[in-house]
Scaffold this active site. Structure first.
Site, PDB file in Angstrom:
ATOM      1  N   HIS A 123       0.807  -1.224   0.000  1.00 26.29           N
ATOM      2  CA  HIS A 123       0.000   0.000   0.000  1.00 26.29           C
ATOM      3  C   HIS A 123       0.833   1.264   0.000  1.00 26.29           C
ATOM      4  O   HIS A 123       0.296   2.367  -0.088  1.00 26.29           O
ATOM      5  CB  HIS A 123      -0.937   0.035   1.226  1.00 26.29           C
ATOM      6  CG  HIS A 123      -0.232   0.363   2.506  1.00 26.29           C
ATOM      7  ND1 HIS A 123       0.399  -0.582   3.273  1.00 26.29           N
ATOM      8  CD2 HIS A 123      -0.041   1.539   3.157  1.00 26.29           C
ATOM      9  CE1 HIS A 123       0.942  -0.011   4.335  1.00 26.29           C
ATOM     10  NE2 HIS A 123       0.690   1.285   4.284  1.00 26.29           N
TER      11      HIS A 123
HETATM   12  C1  UD1 Z   1      -2.101   5.841   5.318  1.00 28.14           C
HETATM   13  C2  UD1 Z   1      -0.823   6.427   5.919  1.00 28.14           C
HETATM   14  C3  UD1 Z   1       0.255   5.363   5.915  1.00 28.14           C
HETATM   15  C4  UD1 Z   1      -0.215   4.095   6.612  1.00 28.14           C
HETATM   16  C5  UD1 Z   1      -1.524   3.632   5.985  1.00 28.14           C
HETATM   17  C6  UD1 Z   1      -2.055   2.470   6.784  1.00 28.14           C
HETATM   18  C7  UD1 Z   1      -0.495   8.828   5.493  1.00 28.14           C
HETATM   19  C8  UD1 Z   1       0.242   9.826   4.684  1.00 28.14           C
HETATM   20  N1  UD1 Z   1      -0.345   7.553   5.100  1.00 28.14           N
HETATM   21  O1  UD1 Z   1      -1.813   5.518   3.972  1.00 28.14           O
HETATM   22  O2  UD1 Z   1       1.397   5.849   6.639  1.00 28.14           O
HETATM   23  O3  UD1 Z   1       0.767   3.103   6.432  1.00 28.14           O
HETATM   24  O4  UD1 Z   1      -2.487   4.699   6.047  1.00 28.14           O
HETATM   25  O5  UD1 Z   1      -2.923   1.674   6.057  1.00 28.14           O
HETATM   26  O6  UD1 Z   1      -1.176   9.167   6.417  1.00 28.14           O
HETATM   27  N2  UD1 Z   1      -9.115   4.747   0.731  1.00 28.14           N
HETATM   28  C9  UD1 Z   1     -10.335   4.158   0.619  1.00 28.14           C
HETATM   29  N3  UD1 Z   1     -10.992   3.825   1.766  1.00 28.14           N
HETATM   30  C10 UD1 Z   1     -10.505   4.059   3.010  1.00 28.14           C
HETATM   31  C11 UD1 Z   1      -9.260   4.681   3.099  1.00 28.14           C
HETATM   32  C12 UD1 Z   1      -8.572   5.020   1.959  1.00 28.14           C
HETATM   33  O7  UD1 Z   1     -10.841   3.926  -0.470  1.00 28.14           O
HETATM   34  O8  UD1 Z   1     -11.149   3.714   4.008  1.00 28.14           O
HETATM   35  C13 UD1 Z   1      -8.370   5.068  -0.519  1.00 28.14           C
HETATM   36  C14 UD1 Z   1      -8.608   6.476  -1.039  1.00 28.14           C
HETATM   37  O9  UD1 Z   1      -8.600   6.419  -2.419  1.00 28.14           O
HETATM   38  C15 UD1 Z   1      -7.383   7.215  -0.544  1.00 28.14           C
HETATM   39  C16 UD1 Z   1      -6.304   6.136  -0.595  1.00 28.14           C
HETATM   40  O10 UD1 Z   1      -6.970   4.943  -0.240  1.00 28.14           O
HETATM   41  O11 UD1 Z   1      -7.068   8.320  -1.371  1.00 28.14           O
HETATM   42  C17 UD1 Z   1      -5.167   6.399   0.360  1.00 28.14           C
HETATM   43  O12 UD1 Z   1      -5.653   6.582   1.696  1.00 28.14           O
HETATM   44  P1  UD1 Z   1      -4.854   7.515   2.723  1.00 28.14           P
HETATM   45  O13 UD1 Z   1      -5.449   7.406   4.062  1.00 28.14           O
HETATM   46  O14 UD1 Z   1      -4.661   8.867   2.153  1.00 28.14           O
HETATM   47  O15 UD1 Z   1      -3.411   6.869   2.727  1.00 28.14           O
HETATM   48  P2  UD1 Z   1      -2.973   5.350   2.925  1.00 28.14           P
HETATM   49  O16 UD1 Z   1      -2.328   4.911   1.674  1.00 28.14           O
HETATM   50  O17 UD1 Z   1      -4.098   4.565   3.476  1.00 28.14           O
HETATM   51  N1  UDP Z   2      -3.658  -5.527   8.713  1.00 25.44           N
HETATM   52  C1  UDP Z   2      -4.908  -6.128   8.812  1.00 25.44           C
HETATM   53  N2  UDP Z   2      -5.538  -6.495   7.660  1.00 25.44           N
HETATM   54  C2  UDP Z   2      -4.995  -6.331   6.428  1.00 25.44           C
HETATM   55  C3  UDP Z   2      -3.711  -5.734   6.340  1.00 25.44           C
HETATM   56  C4  UDP Z   2      -3.081  -5.326   7.504  1.00 25.44           C
HETATM   57  O1  UDP Z   2      -5.421  -6.315   9.914  1.00 25.44           O
HETATM   58  O2  UDP Z   2      -5.638  -6.696   5.431  1.00 25.44           O
HETATM   59  C5  UDP Z   2      -2.987  -5.108   9.947  1.00 25.44           C
HETATM   60  C6  UDP Z   2      -1.608  -5.705  10.130  1.00 25.44           C
HETATM   61  O3  UDP Z   2      -1.684  -6.985  10.739  1.00 25.44           O
HETATM   62  C7  UDP Z   2      -0.939  -4.674  11.019  1.00 25.44           C
HETATM   63  C8  UDP Z   2      -1.544  -3.371  10.529  1.00 25.44           C
HETATM   64  O4  UDP Z   2      -2.752  -3.713   9.864  1.00 25.44           O
HETATM   65  O5  UDP Z   2      -1.298  -4.870  12.376  1.00 25.44           O
HETATM   66  C9  UDP Z   2      -0.601  -2.696   9.588  1.00 25.44           C
HETATM   67  O6  UDP Z   2      -1.247  -1.667   8.953  1.00 25.44           O
HETATM   68  P1  UDP Z   2      -0.815  -1.095   7.531  1.00 25.44           P
HETATM   69  O7  UDP Z   2       0.007  -2.095   6.825  1.00 25.44           O
HETATM   70  O8  UDP Z   2      -2.049  -0.613   6.887  1.00 25.44           O
HETATM   71  O9  UDP Z   2       0.023   0.195   7.937  1.00 25.44           O
HETATM   72  P2  UDP Z   2       1.537   0.462   8.361  1.00 25.44           P
HETATM   73  O10 UDP Z   2       1.885  -0.447   9.480  1.00 25.44           O
HETATM   74  O11 UDP Z   2       2.379   0.260   7.133  1.00 25.44           O
HETATM   75  O12 UDP Z   2       1.528   1.898   8.738  1.00 25.44           O
END
Ligand code: UD1
Ligand code: UDP
Length: 371
Positions: free
Chosen positions: A215
């Protein structure tokens, strides 16, 4: 004492749940609600599979307030959160604000708190990738420099902060409390083994599949990197190791938009699913032969669960997992991805890098005793 906890993204629900449990336990042991926690959800993640399901799995109480900010460009999202969090803090007037990790919700919470002169505690302080192209790196560096109490998960994190001049000599206090995600995994792995039927549902056999998560913006937003990652994954699947990939919505959107047939989900030889709930994820991780990821949390969980990890990034904040031989960085190079899976093997055992499973209690104690 009144504490406003700010969460918004999937990994923050997991971290906050460990600390909320420790708060409830402390209040119960004192026989009084000495700490009143107000849980504020920014709405950064909002899909049921990215948010609601975690509150249920982790038995987190419903947020006291949900800001519903949603998705958008970095500055827009952070700015909108800042405005809304400030309104809440002005109304609630907490003694402390508690933030987690490195997301835009973390940064907005930090800015809102310091501008109102509210003491700020940062859980997972001091992490660095030293890659200033990552939004997370901006969020961590700024949040750390604004925090009153910096609660680090590792010694490396403490050293990173000392190198940046944040230490006890100033007005901030730095402590190595351990990793609250480790507390969480100790608490929930047994529960997952009892409750989750994910292997049966996905028709997977233990130790006979690779689990993948992708992601990170540096991978999803770079078509060449993403294509190369999928090339590597599909090669592994062709060689006979089933690959299961719970798709983060960010990655799903890119794949569905992709005109390239090798990235289109319908033509994929990989088992693509929705994001899975935490308990299912723990069981998928524990039973995997190998984990391939660009997630921060998943790298550590692989290490704690004793599963070799291949990290599809050029750098990592969790350097201990690499030093211990459980994790290897391969970037987005398909040949390196395949070779790392072929040579994946257990690393050293016995390292105690992430605390003793009582990090959340230490977080609470540190806040309470801070003067
Ligand atoms: C965010 C965090 C990242 C973290 C990740 C955990 C920032 C800059 N990034 O990244 O550090 O590792 O969360 O998962 O804060 N979207 C949906 N539904 C949702 C959420 C997001 O469709 O419920 C889609 C949207 O198109 C959105 C994209 O995912 O634009 C990215 O979501 P966003 O929260 O901006 O960043 P993450 O990639 O999730
Ligand atoms: N995780 C989850 N379901 C998924 C993917 C990740 O429960 O489909 C959990 C994972 O076990 C960990 C956390 O989400 O505890 C990590 O989150 P993510 O990878 O979104 O973010 P990051 O740690 O990179 O910020």
């Amino acid at each position: 004492m009144k504490l406003v906890t700010i969460v918004g993204a999937r990994p923050q629900f997991i971290k906050a749940a460990a600390v909320s449990r420790a708060i409830v336990a402390r209040n119960a042991s004192l026989g009084t609600a000495a700490i009143q926690e107000f849980l504020l959800h920014t709405g950064q993640h909002y899909d049921e599979v990215m948010s609601g399901v975690f509150f249920r799995d982790l038995e987190l109480p419903e947020p006291n307030e949900h800001l519903g900010v949603g998705s958008g460009p970095q500055g827009w999202q952070t700015g909108r959160m800042l405005t809304r969090i400030e309104e809440t803090l002005l109304r609630e007037r907490p003694d402390w604000v508690l933030i987690y990790g490195d997301t835009n919700s973390t940064l907005a919470g930090a800015l809102a708190a310091v501008k109102l002169h509210i003491p700020l505690a940062h859980v997972e302080a001091g992490l660095r990738s030293f890659n200033r192209r990552m939004a997370e790196e901006h969020n961590r560096v700024v949040s750390d420099h604004l925090s009153t109490l910096l609660l680090c998960p590792t010694r490396t994190a403490v050293e990173n902060l000392r190198r940046e001049g944040i230490d006890e000599a100033g007005s901030a206090s730095v402590e190595n409390v351990g990793d609250v995600m480790y507390d969480s995994i100790l608490h929930y792995t047994g529960v997952a083994e009892k409750r989750s039927d994910v292997l049966h549902r996905l028709k997977l056999s233990p130790c006979n599949y690779g689990l993948v998560t992708i992601h990170r913006a540096e991978n999803t937003d770079d078509p060449v990197r993403l294509k190369n990652i999928f090339k590597g994954l599909e090669q592994i699947a062709r060689e006979g190791l089933p690959i299961v990939l719970p798709l983060h919505p960010r990655t799903r959107k890119v794949l569905y938009k992709s005109s390239s047939s090798s990235l289109g989900p319908r033509s994929s030889s990989l088992l693509l699913t929705d994001p899975v709930p935490y308990l299912d994820m723990l069981l998928l991780e524990k039973s995997a032969k190998v984990i391939l990821t660009d997630s921060g949390g998943v790298q550590k969980e692989a290490y704690w669960l004793g599963v070799p990890c291949v990290t599809m990034r050029d750098d990592t904040e969790w350097v201990e997992t690499v030093e211990a031989g459980w994790n290897v960085l391969v970037g987005a190079d398909p040949d390196k991805i395949v070779a790392a899976v072929h040579s994946a093997k257990p690393g050293k055992t016995g390292g105690n890098y992430y605390g003793d499973g009582h990090a959340a209690e230490r977080v609470v104690q540190s806040i309470v005793k801070f003067v």
